[in-house]
Motif scaffolding. Structure first.
Motif, PDB file in Angstrom:
ATOM      1  N   GLN A 131      65.867  71.468  84.335  1.00 21.41           N
ATOM      2  CA  GLN A 131      66.348  72.948  84.085  1.00 21.41           C
ATOM      3  C   GLN A 131      67.429  72.841  84.571  1.00 21.41           C
ATOM      4  O   GLN A 131      67.817  72.624  85.730  1.00 21.41           O
ATOM      5  CB  GLN A 131      65.213  73.716  84.739  1.00 21.41           C
ATOM      6  CG  GLN A 131      65.520  75.142  84.293  1.00 21.41           C
ATOM      7  CD  GLN A 131      64.474  76.089  84.882  1.00 21.41           C
ATOM      8  OE1 GLN A 131      64.393  76.369  85.964  1.00 21.41           O
ATOM      9  NE2 GLN A 131      63.430  76.461  83.996  1.00 21.41           N
ATOM     10  N   LEU A 132      68.467  73.674  83.901  1.00 24.17           N
ATOM     11  CA  LEU A 132      69.736  74.064  84.131  1.00 24.17           C
ATOM     12  C   LEU A 132      69.766  75.506  84.524  1.00 24.17           C
ATOM     13  O   LEU A 132      69.146  76.200  83.680  1.00 24.17           O
ATOM     14  CB  LEU A 132      70.902  73.547  83.327  1.00 24.17           C
ATOM     15  CG  LEU A 132      70.845  71.873  82.916  1.00 24.17           C
ATOM     16  CD1 LEU A 132      71.879  71.788  81.994  1.00 24.17           C
ATOM     17  CD2 LEU A 132      71.171  71.333  84.307  1.00 24.17           C
ATOM     18  N   SER A 133      70.696  75.964  85.248  1.00 25.51           N
ATOM     19  CA  SER A 133      70.756  77.389  85.316  1.00 25.51           C
ATOM     20  C   SER A 133      72.274  77.952  84.921  1.00 25.51           C
ATOM     21  O   SER A 133      73.361  77.096  85.428  1.00 25.51           O
ATOM     22  CB  SER A 133      70.682  77.879  87.033  1.00 25.51           C
ATOM     23  OG  SER A 133      69.293  77.468  87.162  1.00 25.51           O
ATOM     24  N   GLU A 189      78.779  76.004  78.001  1.00 25.07           N
ATOM     25  CA  GLU A 189      79.153  75.639  78.989  1.00 25.07           C
ATOM     26  C   GLU A 189      80.169  76.473  79.925  1.00 25.07           C
ATOM     27  O   GLU A 189      80.088  76.582  81.322  1.00 25.07           O
ATOM     28  CB  GLU A 189      79.738  73.961  79.210  1.00 25.07           C
ATOM     29  CG  GLU A 189      78.751  72.836  79.136  1.00 25.07           C
ATOM     30  CD  GLU A 189      79.243  71.596  79.565  1.00 25.07           C
ATOM     31  OE1 GLU A 189      78.494  70.893  79.976  1.00 25.07           O
ATOM     32  OE2 GLU A 189      80.473  71.464  79.552  1.00 25.07           O
ATOM     33  N   CYS A 223      76.862  77.511  81.625  1.00 23.30           N
ATOM     34  CA  CYS A 223      75.493  76.644  82.127  1.00 23.30           C
ATOM     35  C   CYS A 223      76.300  75.210  82.090  1.00 23.30           C
ATOM     36  O   CYS A 223      76.217  74.407  81.169  1.00 23.30           O
ATOM     37  CB  CYS A 223      74.709  76.799  81.130  1.00 23.30           C
ATOM     38  SG  CYS A 223      73.174  75.882  81.321  1.00 23.30           S
ATOM     39  N   GLY A 274      76.769  71.297  82.409  1.00 25.06           N
ATOM     40  CA  GLY A 274      75.748  70.150  82.252  1.00 25.06           C
ATOM     41  C   GLY A 274      75.083  70.167  80.883  1.00 25.06           C
ATOM     42  O   GLY A 274      74.270  69.129  80.671  1.00 25.06           O
ATOM     43  N   VAL A 275      74.996  71.357  80.334  1.00 28.04           N
ATOM     44  CA  VAL A 275      74.045  71.547  79.116  1.00 28.04           C
ATOM     45  C   VAL A 275      74.397  70.901  77.929  1.00 28.04           C
ATOM     46  O   VAL A 275      73.514  70.157  77.184  1.00 28.04           O
ATOM     47  CB  VAL A 275      74.066  73.075  78.506  1.00 28.04           C
ATOM     48  CG1 VAL A 275      75.496  73.418  77.862  1.00 28.04           C
ATOM     49  CG2 VAL A 275      72.973  73.407  77.611  1.00 28.04           C
ATOM     50  N   LEU A 328      72.343  67.439  78.204  1.00 31.99           N
ATOM     51  CA  LEU A 328      70.920  67.234  78.411  1.00 31.99           C
ATOM     52  C   LEU A 328      70.246  66.402  77.274  1.00 31.99           C
ATOM     53  O   LEU A 328      70.845  66.483  75.962  1.00 31.99           O
ATOM     54  CB  LEU A 328      70.393  68.623  78.168  1.00 31.99           C
ATOM     55  CG  LEU A 328      70.071  69.609  79.286  1.00 31.99           C
ATOM     56  CD1 LEU A 328      69.545  71.038  79.100  1.00 31.99           C
ATOM     57  CD2 LEU A 328      69.437  69.015  80.288  1.00 31.99           C
ATOM     58  N   THR A 356      68.361  80.500  82.374  1.00 27.48           N
ATOM     59  CA  THR A 356      67.483  78.751  82.565  1.00 27.48           C
ATOM     60  C   THR A 356      67.798  78.417  81.045  1.00 27.48           C
ATOM     61  O   THR A 356      67.522  79.035  80.025  1.00 27.48           O
ATOM     62  CB  THR A 356      66.415  78.946  83.183  1.00 27.48           C
ATOM     63  OG1 THR A 356      65.179  79.667  82.441  1.00 27.48           O
ATOM     64  CG2 THR A 356      66.379  79.419  84.783  1.00 27.48           C
ATOM     65  N   SER A 377      66.324  74.227  79.511  1.00 26.97           N
ATOM     66  CA  SER A 377      65.688  73.314  79.600  1.00 26.97           C
ATOM     67  C   SER A 377      65.606  72.384  78.321  1.00 26.97           C
ATOM     68  O   SER A 377      65.559  73.070  77.375  1.00 26.97           O
ATOM     69  CB  SER A 377      64.459  73.362  80.414  1.00 26.97           C
ATOM     70  OG  SER A 377      63.640  74.250  79.827  1.00 26.97           O
TER      71      SER A 377
END
Length: 520
Positions: A2-4, A177, A200, A202-203, A206, A219, A221
């Motif tokens: 999960q990214l924030s 991003e 965000c 690193g999205v 993913l 969030t 994911s």
């Protein structure tokens, strides 16, 4: 995993991921053109073609998106950009695509240095640049992929012309991003009711066929790509009057920086202008515009609001907002240096000429004029500005509250002026010591932060005690979920980009004052 990021438009959805292609490649600076005049002559028609295309698209979309496209079209048609590119062709023998790239880069550098709203407009200039370069080099223009089924759009950033053309039936969510709470992605996502997360990191890396997005929590994911989305409730039409369900009035005004912005705001139903950023008229000026030139520029912005209230902010410039004719020298911390009204302490003649031009423009157009000064820290500064504005024949004078000291001394400041307007964008970054352009601290610049709202409430209490209006003109005002809270705190007007007006107006119409106060 999960990214924030920063949630800017609420909603929980999941679906297949579609990645927006990166920007055009940087064009080469060689070979040199054989005929420099002919090469320079290609630039004007290319800018006109892009501006015409964007204007045509603006006429074909709803009012929520129209203002964004009209503003982008105005950027493409800006003669300063074309003139700068043509000069680079002639003086440095650059091919036209490269000249446009470098000319746009100069504008983008100045905007990024300015910070805040202006810095986020650098992405708009990059979009215009890419479209002009595509025309000159015979490439397909940048833009979104064609969607055939509901999807989650992912991008480094989204250009305004892309976000303005989104179909809410096919776009489940937006994730970028880069960007921030005041970006076009955020503003239009809220206006269209599309869940969105910005900043965000690193999205794009993913893995997995899909993404699950929570636009409220911020969030993102990986998911299996299945579509999971609640049905959207159609937004009722807004009648252009800012009021609560019980009739309590909250004026809904527009933030503008150009005549295109003003026309779009009038078409969107704004009750007036709550913030006219006059520095937009200076960005490409090599020397201070003559008073007559300023008068004409301001009148073009005020004209769509003849007979309606307009609040004109005097020049917000300084070390972090560089203007060619105002060299300020190097400062170790420009955000805490000579900017806003502080520039005028050493150059009162500059302020006096601007005030005179503003007053004349209001007389020319019939707009109901107010002026306010940026970056005011003390009651003494407010009194100094008020005396000069009134000497210029301007009856209604206010200041912006964007420094914590001013919020804490709001009662004393209101004793010197007729109104105040909270600039929540700058106020947040000073309260939290968090650069509002830095993605790593973007969550601290969320306007829902309690410390920021406590300061808003403090200023509103001072306004109620003195019987003077207190507005909000930062992007906090553009959030439909926050507008009732600001109203409950005692704010009397909200000023925002035109695309947000209908969403905020509708949200306010659904609640009464007692509910707003309970939320606050």
């Amino acid at each position: 995993m999960q990214l924030s990021g920063v949630g800017v438009s609420p909603g929980r959805v999941a679906g297949p991921r579609v990645v927006v292609a990166a920007d055009l490649r940087e064009p080469a600076s060689s070979p040199a053109p054989d005929d420099l005049l002919a090469e320079a002559g290609k630039i004007g028609p290319a800018t006109e073609a892009v501006a015409s295309s964007l204007s045509d698209r603006a006429r074909s979309v709803s009012s929520d998106a129209r203002s964004v496209l009209e503003t982008t079209a105005a950027m493409a048609a800006d003669p300063a950009l074309a003139a700068s590119a043509e000069r680079l062709v002639r003086e440095r023998s650059l091919p036209a695509p490269r000249a446009v790239w470098e000319a746009a880069g100069e504008f983008m550098t100045a905007l990024r240095a300015a910070g805040g709203y202006l810095a986020e407009r650098a992405a708009d200039v990059a979009d215009v640049r890419d479209r002009i370069v595509a025309v000159l080099s015979g490439q397909a223009p940048p833009g979104l992929p064609e969607l055939t089924s509901p999807s989650v759009l992912v991008a480094r950033d989204l250009a305004p012309a892309d976000t303005a053309g989104l179909d809410p039936d096919l776009v489940l969510a937006l994730v970028t991003e880069e960007g921030g709470p005041t970006s076009h992605t955020a503003i239009l996502a809220r206006a269209l009711g599309i869940p969105a997360v910005v900043a965000c990191a690193g999205v794009l890396e993913l893995s997995g066929p899909g993404l699950a997005v929570d636009g409220a929590a911020g969030t993102v994911s990986s998911s299996d790509g299945r579509v999971l989305a609640p049905p959207r409730t159609p937004r009722p039409a807004w009648d252009g009057v800012g009021r609560l369900a019980d009739g309590h009035r909250v004026k809904l005004l527009a933030n503008v920086g150009s005549s295109a912005d003003a026309r779009a705001a009038a078409a969107a139903g704004a009750e007036g202008i709550g913030l006219f950023r006059t520095e937009f008229c200076y960005l490409s000026a090599a020397s201070e515009p003559a008073e007559a030139e300023q008068r004409a520029a301001y009148a073009a912005v005020l004209e769509p609001f003849a007979g309606k209230p307009v609040v004109v902010r005097t020049l917000d410039a300084g070390s972090d907002k560089p203007l060619a004719f105002l060299p300020m020298g190097e400062e170790p911390n420009p955000a805490l240096g000579v900017r806003g009204l502080r520039v005028a302490f050493d150059r009162p003649d500059l302020l006096d000429r601007q005030l005179s031009a503003i007053a004349a423009a209001a007389a020319d157009t019939g707009a109901e004029l107010s002026v306010m000064a940026p970056m005011v820290a003390t009651a003494a500064e407010a009194a100094w500005f008020a005396s000069r504005a009134r000497a210029a024949g301007i009856a209604r004078v206010g200041v912006m509250i964007e420094i914590p000291a001013a919020a804490l001394c709001a009662a004393e400041i209101l004793a010197e002026v007729d109104f105040v307007s909270l600039g929540t964008n700058d106020l947040a970054q000073y309260v939290f010591a968090a650069d509002r352009q830095l993605g790593a601290v973007a969550s601290l610049n969320d306007p829902h932060q309690p410390a920021l709202l406590k300061l808003v409430g403090l200023v509103a209490e001072a306004g109620a005690a003195t019987g003077k209006p207190v507005g909000v003109c930062g992007e906090a005002a553009a959030d439909p979920s926050l507008a009732p809270v600001l109203t409950g705190l005692g704010v009397t007007s909200l000023s925002m980009n035109a695309v947000a007006l209908a969403g905020v107006g509708t949200a306010l119409r659904a609640v009464d004052l007692a509910t707003c106060r309970a939320l606050a």
